[in-house]
Design an enzyme around this catalytic site. Structure first.
Site, PDB file in Angstrom:
ATOM      1  CG  HIS A   1      43.850  40.460  50.586  1.00 26.24           C
ATOM      2  ND1 HIS A   1      43.548  41.356  49.590  1.00 26.24           N
ATOM      3  CD2 HIS A   1      44.827  39.667  50.086  1.00 26.24           C
ATOM      4  CE1 HIS A   1      44.309  41.114  48.535  1.00 26.24           C
ATOM      5  NE2 HIS A   1      45.100  40.091  48.812  1.00 26.24           N
TER       6      HIS A   1
ATOM      7  CB  CYS B   1      47.702  41.843  50.023  1.00 25.63           C
ATOM      8  SG  CYS B   1      48.405  41.723  48.394  1.00 25.63           S
TER       9      CYS B   1
ATOM     10  CD  GLN C   1      43.638  32.688  50.739  1.00 23.76           C
ATOM     11  OE1 GLN C   1      43.767  31.476  50.530  1.00 23.76           O
ATOM     12  NE2 GLN C   1      44.311  33.589  50.056  1.00 23.76           N
TER      13      GLN C   1
ATOM     14  CE  LYS D   1      43.044  34.613  46.384  1.00 22.60           C
ATOM     15  NZ  LYS D   1      44.483  34.758  46.294  1.00 22.60           N
TER      16      LYS D   1
ATOM     17  CG  ASP E   1      37.875  38.057  51.730  1.00 22.53           C
ATOM     18  OD1 ASP E   1      37.867  37.072  50.967  1.00 22.53           O
ATOM     19  OD2 ASP E   1      38.831  38.855  51.799  1.00 22.53           O
TER      20      ASP E   1
END
Ligand SMILES: Cc1ncc(COP(=O)(O)O)c(C=O)c1O
Length: 410
Positions: free
Chosen positions: A122, A363, A202, A225, A199
């Site tokens: 991303h 993105c 997600q 999220k 990261d």
């Protein structure tokens, strides 16, 4: 017992909401998630019952806020399996990655050192590294993806070399939804003395996260999220590394003393990272969200998403107007195109049928070269989605023709 119909009762947005005259099928959970009343109540509680600043007042209200402010840190620490003092509040994944880039990597790498990322990242896990490379002379290298678009441990081994000093990858990619072998990657990175940021934007919301077991050095994620408020997130860092990390932002709350000569004594981590009045209601909402998810159980969440995902893929595979990009994905992200139709037009048609999905490059603007298309449609599932949501999506995709897309404007 996991019962999706019971769970849906917690979400005001799932109580008979329609979009364009159809029941809303919210399948854009990788962009942001819906909020249960437990989270809304926690935020409201702050607004209606206990408004005061945190760590600044000497009266009861403010002390109650302090207590909840720190309570959330403990809840998050329980969710991640770390020490509460390793949990720093941020405004989200983007801020967290920038904080690590500027506060740790900038000062620990030297000119020519390599930062390894992938082409699937991303923007928030690419642009901070580009800037550092530009300003400090670090080099960016990419771990090659395999033919499916996955980050494999074999390719990671090949990409690692003595010049690599930092690795930054998403545990689950936001376009193809593949899971990276982060635990094994951390082990290999550490073998050559490199550090690794995960990261978790997600991944954290969708399954168990154990930073001790994974042994990552830093992990960032966003509350919005995972059923929490927007503008709120976490940067986890190993305590010894947080000590060596400079805050990106300075101001009230992060310092113990400062003097007219310009000397500043910062507070210990994580407080040195929390300058200025924080998003207090966001923190309370995030604590409620994390507790809510842990009560449901991350195993249940992952299992439900897996089942729905497999069902969705099977249904889409039956349609001859669909190009599927990740039939073997590892998460609730299913990415596709409708043959011959621009993804935004198709998404517009799906919206006209009550389906919320995302179209475009999501993105991840380097991945388009790999996918050989600039735009895709991304449907992303969460634990409150149902087979009915999936059926509605599949039916809308089936009837998505150029004729049906004409004249749809939003
Ligand atoms: C993998 C990944 N990383 C980072 C981000 C940025 O998250 P935020 O916008 O909440 O900072 C996202 C958001 O979609 C993402 O999917």
């Amino acid at each position: 017992m996991f019962d999706v119909n019971e769970i849906r009762k917690d979400f005001p947005m799932l109580q008979g909401k329609t979009m364009n005259g159809h029941p809303l099928a919210y399948l854009d959970n990788s962009a942001t998630t819906l909020k249960p009343r437990q989270v809304i109540e926690a935020v409201n509680h702050f607004y209606c019952d206990i408004t005061a600043n945190a760590h600044r007042g000497d009266y009861e209200l403010s002390q109650k806020v302090d207590q909840l402010y720190e309570e959330t840190r403990k809840i998050i620490a329980r969710m991640l399996n770390c020490d509460p003092l390793e949990v720093a509040y941020t405004s989200g994944t983007t801020y967290g990655v920038n904080q690590v880039a500027w506060g740790y990597v900038r000062t620990h790498l030297k000119k020519g050192d390599v930062i390894l990322i992938t082409e699937a990242e991303h923007a928030s896990n690419v642009l901070p590294w580009f800037r550092l490379a530009d300003e400090c002379g670090f080099k960016i290298e990419y771990i090659p993806l395999n033919e499916e678009g996955r980050l494999t441990i074999e390719n990671f081994r090949k990409a690692l070399h003595e010049g690599v000093r930092f690795v930054a990858v998403a545990e689950i990619g936001n376009v193809l939804g593949y899971r990276a072998p982060v635990k094994e990657m951390c082990r290999l990175a550490h073998e050559i003395g490199a550090r690794m940021l995960v990261d978790g934007a997600q991944s954290v919301p969708h399954g168990h996260t154990d930073v001790k077991d994974m042994d990552c050095d830093f992990l960032c994620f966003s509350a919005h999220k995972m059923c929490g408020p927007s503008g709120m997130g976490v940067m986890y860092g190993k305590s010894e590394l947080l000590k060596e990390t400079e805050p990106l932002c300075l101001g009230g709350g992060s310092n113990a003393r400062f003097f007219s000569c310009g000397d500043v004594i910062l507070k210990e981590s994580p407080y040195k990272f929390e300058s200025g009045t924080q998003n207090i209601e966001g923190i309370m909402g995030m604590g409620a969200a994390a507790s809510y998810l842990m009560d449901i159980g991350f195993d249940n969440i992952a299992a439900h998403e897996r089942e729905l995902r497999d069902y969705l893929v099977r249904q889409l595979e039956k349609l001859d107007n669909v190009i599927l990009y990740n039939p073997n994905g590892d998460s609730g992200i299913v990415t596709f195109n409708v043959k011959g139709i621009f993804s935004q037009d198709a998404a517009g048609y799906l919206a006209s049928q009550g389906i919320a999905v995302r179209s475009g490059n999501h993105c991840a603007k380097i991945l388009v070269d790999f996918l050989k298309t600039d735009d895709t449609i991304r449907s992303s599932l969460y634990f409150y989605n149902t087979k009915e949501d999936v059926d509605a999506l599949v039916e809308a995709v089936r009837t998505c023709t150029i004729e049906n897309c004409i004249g749809i404007f939003f």
